[in-house]
Every structure is written in structure tokens, then in C-alpha cells.
Enzyme design. Structure first.
Site, PDB file in Angstrom:
ATOM      1  N   GLY A  14       0.739  -1.366  -0.044  1.00 51.82           N
ATOM      2  CA  GLY A  14       0.006   0.043  -0.036  1.00 51.82           C
ATOM      3  C   GLY A  14       0.929   1.073   0.005  1.00 51.82           C
ATOM      4  O   GLY A  14       0.165   2.116   0.118  1.00 51.82           O
ATOM      5  N   LYS A  15       2.118   1.423  -0.444  1.00 50.98           N
ATOM      6  CA  LYS A  15       2.893   2.454  -0.339  1.00 50.98           C
ATOM      7  C   LYS A  15       2.357   3.732  -1.250  1.00 50.98           C
ATOM      8  O   LYS A  15       2.186   4.571  -0.832  1.00 50.98           O
ATOM      9  CB  LYS A  15       4.468   2.032  -0.742  1.00 50.98           C
ATOM     10  CG  LYS A  15       5.194   1.287   0.368  1.00 50.98           C
ATOM     11  CD  LYS A  15       6.661   1.618  -0.032  1.00 50.98           C
ATOM     12  CE  LYS A  15       6.885   1.003  -1.504  1.00 50.98           C
ATOM     13  NZ  LYS A  15       6.741  -0.452  -1.764  1.00 50.98           N
ATOM     14  N   VAL A  17      -0.545   3.959  -2.275  1.00 50.57           N
ATOM     15  CA  VAL A  17      -2.090   4.578  -2.181  1.00 50.57           C
ATOM     16  C   VAL A  17      -1.727   5.494  -0.704  1.00 50.57           C
ATOM     17  O   VAL A  17      -2.217   6.583  -0.691  1.00 50.57           O
ATOM     18  CB  VAL A  17      -3.091   3.638  -1.793  1.00 50.57           C
ATOM     19  CG1 VAL A  17      -4.104   4.053  -1.168  1.00 50.57           C
ATOM     20  CG2 VAL A  17      -3.152   2.663  -2.857  1.00 50.57           C
ATOM     21  N   LYS A  37       9.154   9.209  -8.170  1.00 50.53           N
ATOM     22  CA  LYS A  37       9.403   7.940  -8.202  1.00 50.53           C
ATOM     23  C   LYS A  37      10.679   7.493  -8.884  1.00 50.53           C
ATOM     24  O   LYS A  37      10.816   7.786 -10.214  1.00 50.53           O
ATOM     25  CB  LYS A  37       8.059   7.154  -9.170  1.00 50.53           C
ATOM     26  CG  LYS A  37       8.413   5.527  -9.194  1.00 50.53           C
ATOM     27  CD  LYS A  37       8.015   5.071  -7.754  1.00 50.53           C
ATOM     28  CE  LYS A  37       7.870   3.402  -7.918  1.00 50.53           C
ATOM     29  NZ  LYS A  37       7.470   2.595  -6.398  1.00 50.53           N
ATOM     30  N   GLU A 110       8.740   8.054  -3.478  1.00 46.85           N
ATOM     31  CA  GLU A 110       8.247   6.915  -2.923  1.00 46.85           C
ATOM     32  C   GLU A 110       9.441   5.727  -3.583  1.00 46.85           C
ATOM     33  O   GLU A 110       9.760   5.904  -4.854  1.00 46.85           O
ATOM     34  CB  GLU A 110       6.865   6.482  -3.642  1.00 46.85           C
ATOM     35  CG  GLU A 110       6.549   5.145  -3.170  1.00 46.85           C
ATOM     36  CD  GLU A 110       5.321   4.411  -4.032  1.00 46.85           C
ATOM     37  OE1 GLU A 110       5.022   3.427  -3.941  1.00 46.85           O
ATOM     38  OE2 GLU A 110       4.731   5.312  -4.906  1.00 46.85           O
ATOM     39  N   GLY A 171      -0.996   0.412   5.752  1.00 47.26           N
ATOM     40  CA  GLY A 171      -1.396   0.454   4.130  1.00 47.26           C
ATOM     41  C   GLY A 171      -2.450  -0.004   3.844  1.00 47.26           C
ATOM     42  O   GLY A 171      -3.161   0.643   2.883  1.00 47.26           O
TER      43      GLY A 171
END
Length: 241
Positions: A14-15, A17, A37, A110, A171
């Protein structure tokens, strides 16, 4: 907290989201937000990646940047080697984040998988990029059994590198959490020495962007810009243990 790195205790927890929820929360109060990213793996050039998903959920005011993409669903260093393409090192990540920070209020970086996933053949990790900027690291963890060990290991790795842990976010909080998940609400801060700063409900990514953006501040604690009350949340679920 101009630049915030987002990592996880593993992959598929769940990173992306959670990062979108933090972004939406900041955008809701008028902050300018960028998402970075460093390396997207496991997708073809024409497929939408994490940057597109964060932008879709959080809002199109967000600036989304992807530094490199590799087709194999592997750690970035391995995926880059197999693709015969240059890897993305911590210097490149830190430089890109700093450039975005110069023109945005908040930059969210992220990573891929967990904190110590290799980005290049020298063994560099997301932690090395965060260290270059002196930035805090937010950790995303799953709700249930096994979380305490991986969360404690991640927290220990951050402390060993003198990095600040901004806290842990669950997450994907299930609709019907089991005993392990409910117990972890109290145990995570004890085991990690870091606060619990959010819980994103399972299925949040299936909400419409408008519904996601309205709800996101309620999933994120005030220390990272939201309204989520950890004490109230923990009290509700702990009462049924």
C-alpha cells in the site's frame, strides 16, 4: 518536512496509496506537491505507473516525476542490469528531489519495496538518498501477523543510519481486522519506537478520486498534515480484543 521519503516493510503493502493520501491531504490545504518515483519496475513503457496512480487519486495539480523504468518486476538494481540500462543512484534521486523541493512545498519520494532494496550495483538504497538530504522517512506496513518483526527491523535500520522515522502508516486496514491486526495498533509504536501516524482502509484505491481526496485527511495523523486521531482509532479497535 519539505522532502518526505516513503518506504515500506516489503512490497505490495500500500505504499503508493498511502503516498497518494499524504499528497491529497497536502493539496487539500493549498500546498504545492510533487511526487518522485526514482525507479519504476515491472511495467512496459506505455503502461501507467505509480506516478500516474498517485496523480489520479490525489489530483492533477500534483507534479509527478519518474526517473527510470525497467520492464522486469525486480529490485531496481537487478531490473536495470537485466535491461542493460543505467541504474538510478542515490545522488540522482537526491538531486531530483532537491530540484522539485525548490519549486514545491512538499516532495514525496516513493521507493521500491523496502528500505534497503538495492538501486544500483554499489548496493545503494533509498536510505542513502534520504541521508543525502537529511530527510525523514515514512514507513508503510501491513496490518496483520508478521508486521511487528519487519517494522522493528526497518526502524532499527533507520536508527542505524541516523535517519528520522516520520512514523508508520498501515497501508491497508481491513474491514474486519483479526486479533493480530487489532493488537498491532498498540504494539507497533512499542516495537518500533516510532509513532503510528495513519491507517488507510482496504480498497481505498477503488474510490473515485473525488471521494479519495475528501476522505484522505481522515486517514493521516496531524503530524503529517491530516486529521486522523490515533488514540480514538486504537481505542475503538482495541476495545474488541
Amino acid at each position: 518536512m519539505t522532502v518526505l521519503f516513503v518506504t515500506g516493510t516489503g512490497t505490495e503493502i500500500g505504499k503508493t496509496v498511502v503516498t497518494a493520501a499524504v499528497a491529497a491531504t497536502a493539496l487539500a490545504v493549498g500546498a504545492s506537491v510533487a511526487y518522485l518515483k526514482p525507479a519504476q519496475t515491472g511495467l512496459r513503457p506505455d503502461e501507467p505507473g505509480d506516478a500516474a496512480e498517485v496523480t489520479r487519486l490525489a489530483g492533477y495539480e500534483l507534479t509527478g516525476v519518474e526517473l527510470a523504468r525497467y520492464p522486469d518486476p525486480l529490485a531496481p538494481a537487478t531490473a536495470a542490469r537485466r535491461a542493460g540500462r543505467p541504474a538510478v543512484g542515490p545522488g540522482e534521486i537526491a538531486e531530483a528531489a532537491a530540484k522539485l523541493a525548490a519549486v514545491h512545498d512538499i516532495v514525496l519520494v516513493e521507493g521500491a519495496g523496502g528500505l534497503l532494496v538495492r538501486f544500483d550495483e554499489e548496493g545503494s538504497t533509498l536510505a542513502d538518498a534520504a541521508k543525502m538530504l537529511g530527510s525523514p522517512v515514512l514507513v508503510v506496513a501491513p496490518a496483520g501477523l508478521g508486521t511487528l518483526n519487519t517494522a522493528a527491523l526497518t526502524a532499527e535500520a533507520l536508527r542505524a543510519r541516523a535517519l528520522t522515522c516520520a512514523g508508520f502508516v498501515i497501508g491497508s486496514w481491513p474491514d474486519d481486522p483479526d486479533l493480530a491486526a487489532r493488537s498491532n495498533l498498540a504494539d507497533l509504536p512499542v516495537c518500533t519506537g516510532a509513532p503510528l501516524v495513519g491507517a488507510v482502509p482496504a480498497g481505498a484505491a477503488q474510490l473515485t478520486p473525488e471521494a479519495f481526496q475528501r476522505a484522505a485527511p481522515g486517514w493521516i495523523a496531524p503530524r503529517i498534515g491530516g486529521l486522523w486521531d490515533v488514540d480514538a482509532f486504537t481505542a475503538v479497535w482495541s476495545s474488541i480484543i
